[in-house]
Structures are given as C-alpha cells and as structure tokens.
Design a protein around this motif. Structure first.
Motif, PDB file in Angstrom:
ATOM      1  N   UNK A 168       0.874  -1.174   0.000  1.00  0.00           N
ATOM      2  CA  UNK A 168       0.000   0.000   0.000  1.00  0.00           C
ATOM      3  C   UNK A 168       0.910   1.223   0.000  1.00  0.00           C
ATOM      4  N   UNK A 169       0.765   2.023  -1.017  1.00  0.00           N
ATOM      5  CA  UNK A 169       1.621   3.185  -1.199  1.00  0.00           C
ATOM      6  C   UNK A 169       1.520   4.144  -0.021  1.00  0.00           C
ATOM      7  N   UNK A 170       2.660   4.575   0.478  1.00  0.00           N
ATOM      8  CA  UNK A 170       2.717   5.568   1.532  1.00  0.00           C
ATOM      9  C   UNK A 170       2.823   5.025   2.944  1.00  0.00           C
ATOM     10  N   UNK A 171       2.635   3.718   3.148  1.00  0.00           N
ATOM     11  CA  UNK A 171       2.730   3.174   4.499  1.00  0.00           C
ATOM     12  C   UNK A 171       4.176   2.974   4.948  1.00  0.00           C
ATOM     13  N   UNK A 172       5.040   2.604   4.030  1.00  0.00           N
ATOM     14  CA  UNK A 172       6.480   2.533   4.302  1.00  0.00           C
ATOM     15  C   UNK A 172       7.150   3.644   3.504  1.00  0.00           C
ATOM     16  N   UNK A 173       8.082   4.337   4.109  1.00  0.00           N
ATOM     17  CA  UNK A 173       8.732   5.429   3.370  1.00  0.00           C
ATOM     18  C   UNK A 173       9.575   4.908   2.209  1.00  0.00           C
ATOM     19  N   UNK A 174       9.550   5.643   1.120  1.00  0.00           N
ATOM     20  CA  UNK A 174      10.427   5.364  -0.018  1.00  0.00           C
ATOM     21  C   UNK A 174      11.602   6.320   0.078  1.00  0.00           C
ATOM     22  N   UNK A 175      12.784   5.777   0.010  1.00  0.00           N
ATOM     23  CA  UNK A 175      13.994   6.598   0.116  1.00  0.00           C
ATOM     24  C   UNK A 175      14.624   6.686  -1.271  1.00  0.00           C
ATOM     25  N   UNK A 176      14.551   7.854  -1.868  1.00  0.00           N
ATOM     26  CA  UNK A 176      15.113   8.050  -3.205  1.00  0.00           C
ATOM     27  C   UNK A 176      14.476   7.152  -4.248  1.00  0.00           C
ATOM     28  N   UNK A 177      13.214   6.828  -4.074  1.00  0.00           N
ATOM     29  CA  UNK A 177      12.518   5.947  -5.012  1.00  0.00           C
ATOM     30  C   UNK A 177      12.677   4.471  -4.691  1.00  0.00           C
ATOM     31  N   UNK A 178      13.512   4.138  -3.714  1.00  0.00           N
ATOM     32  CA  UNK A 178      13.726   2.735  -3.334  1.00  0.00           C
ATOM     33  C   UNK A 178      12.641   2.300  -2.354  1.00  0.00           C
ATOM     34  N   UNK A 179      12.079   1.134  -2.613  1.00  0.00           N
ATOM     35  CA  UNK A 179      11.047   0.569  -1.755  1.00  0.00           C
ATOM     36  C   UNK A 179      11.632  -0.536  -0.892  1.00  0.00           C
ATOM     37  N   UNK A 180      11.027  -0.744   0.250  1.00  0.00           N
ATOM     38  CA  UNK A 180      11.461  -1.817   1.143  1.00  0.00           C
ATOM     39  C   UNK A 180      10.630  -3.061   0.863  1.00  0.00           C
ATOM     40  N   UNK A 181      11.299  -4.143   0.510  1.00  0.00           N
ATOM     41  CA  UNK A 181      10.639  -5.423   0.283  1.00  0.00           C
ATOM     42  C   UNK A 181      10.591  -6.173   1.620  1.00  0.00           C
ATOM     43  N   UNK A 182       9.787  -5.669   2.528  1.00  0.00           N
ATOM     44  CA  UNK A 182       9.761  -6.132   3.913  1.00  0.00           C
ATOM     45  C   UNK A 182       9.308  -7.585   4.071  1.00  0.00           C
ATOM     46  N   UNK A 183       8.570  -8.101   3.106  1.00  0.00           N
ATOM     47  CA  UNK A 183       8.110  -9.492   3.199  1.00  0.00           C
ATOM     48  C   UNK A 183       9.267 -10.491   3.151  1.00  0.00           C
ATOM     49  N   UNK A 184      10.316 -10.174   2.410  1.00  0.00           N
ATOM     50  CA  UNK A 184      11.447 -11.104   2.296  1.00  0.00           C
ATOM     51  C   UNK A 184      12.119 -11.355   3.649  1.00  0.00           C
ATOM     52  N   UNK A 185      12.597 -10.312   4.347  1.00  0.00           N
ATOM     53  CA  UNK A 185      13.255 -10.625   5.629  1.00  0.00           C
ATOM     54  C   UNK A 185      12.310 -11.206   6.665  1.00  0.00           C
ATOM     55  N   UNK A 186      11.064 -10.754   6.684  1.00  0.00           N
ATOM     56  CA  UNK A 186      10.124 -11.289   7.680  1.00  0.00           C
ATOM     57  C   UNK A 186       9.885 -12.774   7.445  1.00  0.00           C
ATOM     58  N   UNK A 187       9.670 -13.165   6.205  1.00  0.00           N
ATOM     59  CA  UNK A 187       9.440 -14.584   5.907  1.00  0.00           C
ATOM     60  C   UNK A 187      10.673 -15.424   6.242  1.00  0.00           C
ATOM     61  N   UNK A 188      11.847 -14.935   5.883  1.00  0.00           N
ATOM     62  CA  UNK A 188      13.081 -15.695   6.161  1.00  0.00           C
ATOM     63  C   UNK A 188      13.321 -15.804   7.658  1.00  0.00           C
ATOM     64  N   UNK A 189      13.144 -14.705   8.383  1.00  0.00           N
ATOM     65  CA  UNK A 189      13.371 -14.734   9.837  1.00  0.00           C
ATOM     66  C   UNK A 189      12.393 -15.697  10.512  1.00  0.00           C
ATOM     67  N   UNK A 190      11.134 -15.681  10.092  1.00  0.00           N
ATOM     68  CA  UNK A 190      10.175 -16.622  10.667  1.00  0.00           C
ATOM     69  C   UNK A 190      10.501 -18.066  10.287  1.00  0.00           C
ATOM     70  N   UNK A 191      11.028 -18.295   9.098  1.00  0.00           N
ATOM     71  CA  UNK A 191      11.318 -19.659   8.637  1.00  0.00           C
ATOM     72  C   UNK A 191      12.537 -20.257   9.328  1.00  0.00           C
TER      73      UNK A 191
END
Length: 188
Positions: free
Chosen positions: A41-64
């Motif tokens: 959802x646009x605007x919920x996580x800050x974009x830094x210089x147009x870069x987006x955070x793919x937060x699902x990747x680390x969360x899924x790996x850490x839980x796994x």
C-alpha cells in the motif's frame, strides 16, 4: 534415570501444545499479512530516493529460520502468495521464490547452522540480493519491458534499503519467536 529418559523428558517440555502452535502460526501469518499491507500500500512505508522496502522477504526468512521444513515452506508460500496477489506481472514468481528460500532457511538451521543473528542476516541479505537480481533479469532484461539500468537505479537501492531494515526486524521478531516458542531464558 538414564540419559535417554532425561533427553526425552527435555524434548517433551520443549514441544508446543496444539493450542500454542496455533497461536504461534496465527501470529506469524498476521504479521506477514500486516507486512504485505505495509509493503504494497503506497505511503505506508517510506520510499527513500525511489527505493522501496521489500519487507516481506526478511520477515518470511526470519520466521522460517528454526522452523521445520513444512512450516517454513508454508510461511514462504503464504508470504509469496500475498505478494503475488498485489501484482499482475509476476504470476507466481514471488510465491515460488520465497517458498524455496524459506525452505532453504529451514534446512540451513536444521542441519548446518544455529538460528542466530549472523545466520539470519547472511540468509536474509543473500535472499534479498538474489531476489532483486533474478527479478530484474526475468522481468526487465529478458522480457525487455524496461531499462536495463534499473538494476542500479531501483533494484540495488531497494536491496540495500531492505537489508538495512533487516536487523531491526530481527530484533523485534526474534523476541516474538522466543516468546511464541516458549523458549526458556538462559541464566548464567
């Protein structure tokens, strides 16, 4: 009492009840669902210089990490499925990729390494960088749908941003995992 009896007794104490496992996985899936909302959802996580955070990747790996193979695969499948549902381009790429890497994370902590900060960060950063490179190759370069320079202008900045957020996520999720697994505190 033999050492085998004490080992079995300790194992029985460490196994979660059905109710505890249910609560644990509901919490994991709720956090993954929340992370998907924040990521897509646009605007919920800050974009830094147009870069987006793919937060699902680390969360899924850490839980796994530290989970059995089936549980880790289901965590990855759920995270990837949610990510795929938010975009029409990938058609299962995220689902397959995250499932495979959650499976690898589980195998890593089951047979090779312990579930520690360093192991989590190495696996998470490796997954993030590989995800960005493979996605760029498959959906930008091979399909010819965009500029091949986006690896430097979008995908690597996204990978760096996500990798920098990963230690913070680990600090939060590790405490939650220990609480949900009912891991006893070690007194020295």
């Amino acid at each position: 009492m033999s050492s085998q009896d004490t080992t079995q007794e300790a194992k029985n104490k460490m196994e979660l009840t059905k109710k505890q496992r249910t609560i644990k996985y509901i919490c994991c899936f709720a956090i993954i669902l929340l992370a998907d909302l924040f990521q897509n959802v646009s605007g919920l996580l800050p974009e830094i210089g147009g870069a987006r955070c793919f937060i699902l990747l680390p969360i899924a790996i850490i839980f796994a990490m530290g989970e059995n193979i089936l549980s880790a695969s289901l965590i990855g499948l759920f995270a990837g499925l949610l990510w795929d549902l938010s975009g029409a381009v990938h058609l299962g790429f995220n689902c397959i990729f995250i499932t495979v890497f959650c499976l690898c994370a589980s195998i890593l902590t089951t047979y090779i390494a312990r579930d520690t900060f360093i192991t989590n960060m190495v696996m998470t950063v490796f997954t993030i960088i590989l995800y960005c490179i493979i996605y760029w190759l498959c959906f930008i370069v091979i399909r010819g749908t965009g500029d091949s320079k986006t690896i430097f202008t979008f995908y690597l900045p996204c990978a760096i941003y996500t990798a920098l957020i990963s230690p913070i996520l680990w600090l939060i999720l590790d405490k939650l995992k220990k609480k949900l697994n009912h891991t006893p505190k070690l007194d020295f």
